[in-house]
Design an enzyme around this catalytic site. Structure first.
Site, mmCIF file in Angstrom:
data_model
loop_
_atom_site.group_PDB
_atom_site.id
_atom_site.type_symbol
_atom_site.label_atom_id
_atom_site.label_comp_id
_atom_site.label_asym_id
_atom_site.label_seq_id
_atom_site.Cartn_x
_atom_site.Cartn_y
_atom_site.Cartn_z
ATOM 1 N N ASP A 97 0.857 -1.196 0.000
ATOM 2 C CA ASP A 97 0.000 0.000 0.000
ATOM 3 C C ASP A 97 0.893 1.246 0.000
ATOM 4 O O ASP A 97 2.026 1.166 -0.454
ATOM 5 C CB ASP A 97 -0.957 -0.061 1.206
ATOM 6 C CG ASP A 97 -2.256 0.692 0.958
ATOM 7 O OD1 ASP A 97 -2.192 1.825 0.442
ATOM 8 O OD2 ASP A 97 -3.334 0.166 1.279
ATOM 9 N N HIS A 105 1.970 1.952 -3.230
ATOM 10 C CA HIS A 105 1.028 2.913 -3.815
ATOM 11 C C HIS A 105 1.569 4.331 -3.846
ATOM 12 O O HIS A 105 0.826 5.269 -4.092
ATOM 13 C CB HIS A 105 -0.316 2.862 -3.073
ATOM 14 C CG HIS A 105 -1.045 1.559 -3.251
ATOM 15 N ND1 HIS A 105 -2.288 1.326 -2.731
ATOM 16 C CD2 HIS A 105 -0.693 0.421 -3.903
ATOM 17 C CE1 HIS A 105 -2.675 0.091 -3.049
ATOM 18 N NE2 HIS A 105 -1.725 -0.472 -3.751
#
Ligand SMILES: *[C@@H]1O[C@H](CO)[C@@H](O)[C@H](O)[C@H]1NC(C)=O
Ligand SMILES: *[C@@H]1O[C@H](CO)[C@@H](O)[C@H](O)[C@H]1NC(C)=O
Ligand SMILES: *[C@@H]1O[C@H](CO)[C@@H](O)[C@H](O)[C@H]1NC(C)=O
Length: 397
Positions: A220, A243
């Site tokens: 993430d 991310h």
């Protein structure tokens, strides 16, 4: 006169003896408190007892030693202050691991943190050791809201965290909440690309944060900056997979979010889904402003530059949004793995203002021209490839 001299002499002696005493660091080794470090026996109570003595030590400096070549199995535990010493050093030379299976975790409270440092002023964590959250058992079997954060800092001041390997948290690896003056460097955070919600570092409600010279590879956000945060510098970070570095998401469920003075410099993103992102939710309030991204390298990043001020053109929908202004991008170069090099999607009712782009060059991985899209963003763009349609092109006089 003689009396005064005598009093002074005593006074000087007292100062000399306390300072020489204070300057000596007392070391508390968890093994002396009964920790086995065999990787199987629960060593939590030894850490709890050792921390009690470290925190209560009547010295200026105290050290908690977690020695090398040992693996300490730890249940959730709280390193709580306020403490006596002006500086506490946690020398993590060995490895700490969490319980392997979900069912045997014993949480201290419903907040679900594995290791929490709170209410401490003057904390140094270093030592080259490892933190292993054993997250695999959690990732695909437990809802995210019930998964624990591995390392949490709450209400701390003057913290440095460096030279640590940190892997496989059940949820985010490090969260920083309501802290002031915290520096993180020389850390390596790693979890599989497909591990859900395993953010590297999450910051909220904090100021004067400096994160640099580190590598973050997770499933993430590498770093996420949330509401109530200001004065954050991030530099020399390798991010990816993951991310990217994200301001937000801000303003969820009507939150009044405030983020400002964020400076991200000299970071490399490799194979991430986003590069540098600002994301807000419809219906929120507040602002994200004075944000600078500089000297950013992107390698095969899906969406290198993105502002997403979640909006709806539906007139019935909520009109409020988190204001986004004074966001600059300088020297952002490399390749994107999708068509979209730059996306500025702002709410037509609120808009994004004072967006400055300078020296942007992002192409697709095969060398062809990438796209830039733009809704309701106001600002300037100079030396931008691709050209960002709604920003005015800067023309030197
Ligand atoms: C952030 O960088 C600015 C500019 O280089 C510097 O003045 C400031 O002290 C830094 N702040 C932190 C918290 O590192
Ligand atoms: C940028 O980051 C890299 C990698 O950490 C480092 O080696 C380099 O010295 C940094 N450059 C500048 C100008 O800070
Ligand atoms: C590029 O962006 C424009 C504007 O948003 C859009 O209309 C177009 O479809 C995009 N092209 C590609 C190839 O994605």
């Amino acid at each position: 006169m003689k009396d005064l001299f005598f009093v002074l002499l005593i006074f000087v002696r007292v100062i000399a003896s306390t300072s020489s005493c204070d300057s000596k660091t007392l070391t508390f080794n968890v093994v002396s408190y009964g920790a086995t470090g065999n990787g199987h026996t629960d060593d939590t109570q030894a850490f709890v007892k050792a921390w009690k003595d470290v925190c209560g030590a009547t010295r200026n400096n105290a050290k908690l030693l977690i020695p090398n070549n040992k693996i300490f199995l730890l249940q959730p535990l709280s390193f709580k202050g306020p403490c006596n010493p002006a500086t506490i050093e946690v020398l993590l030379e060995g490895t700490v691991i969490a319980p392997e299976s979900v069912g045997v975790w014993k949480f201290l409270d419903e907040r679900r943190k594995w290791m929490e440092f709170s209410d401490i002023c003057g904390l140094v964590i270093k030592g080259g050791g490892q933190i292993d959250g054993q997250g695999a058992a959690w990732w695909n079997s437990v809802d995210v809201s019930n998964r624990p954060t591995a390392l949490h800092f709450h209400n701390c001041k003057d913290v440095t965290l460096s030279s640590i390997h940190h892997k496989n948290s059940p949820r985010n690896h490090i969260s920083i909440d309501t802290c002031n003056s915290l520096e993180i460097s020389q850390i390596h955070i790693i979890a599989p690309e497909e591990s859900p919600n395993t953010d590297g570092i999450d910051i909220s409600g904090s100021s004067n944060i400096f994160i640099h010279s580190s590598t973050i590879q997770t499933g993430d956000d590498c770093i996420a900056i949330n509401s109530g945060t200001s004065l954050v510098n991030i530099s020399d970070i390798f991010c990816g997979p993951g991310h990217g570095i994200s301001i937000g998401s801000l303003g969820r469920n009507g939150e009044d979010a405030r983020v400002e003075e964020i400076y991200v410099r000299n970071c490399t993103f490799t194979g991430t889904s986003n590069g540098v992102r600002v994301k807000t939710w419809r219906g929120g309030e507040g602002y994200a402003r004075k944000i600078r991204f500089e000297d950013i390298k992107v390698v095969g990043v899906k969406q290198p530059v993105i502002i997403n001020q979640d909006y709806s053109v539906d007139m019935e929908s909520e009109r409020s949004a988190v204001k986004i202004s004074e966001v600059s991008y300088r020297n952002v170069k490399g390749t994107c793995s999708s068509d979209s090099a730059v996306e500025l999607s702002c709410d037509p009712n609120v808009g994004c203002s004072e967006i400055v782009m300078d020296d942007i060059s992002i192409s697709k991985e095969d060398g062809s021209v990438a796209n830039a899209s733009c809704t309701a963003a106001q600002g300037t763009c100079s030396h931008c490839n691709p050209i960002v349609p709604c920003l005015s092109t800067f023309k030197p006089l």
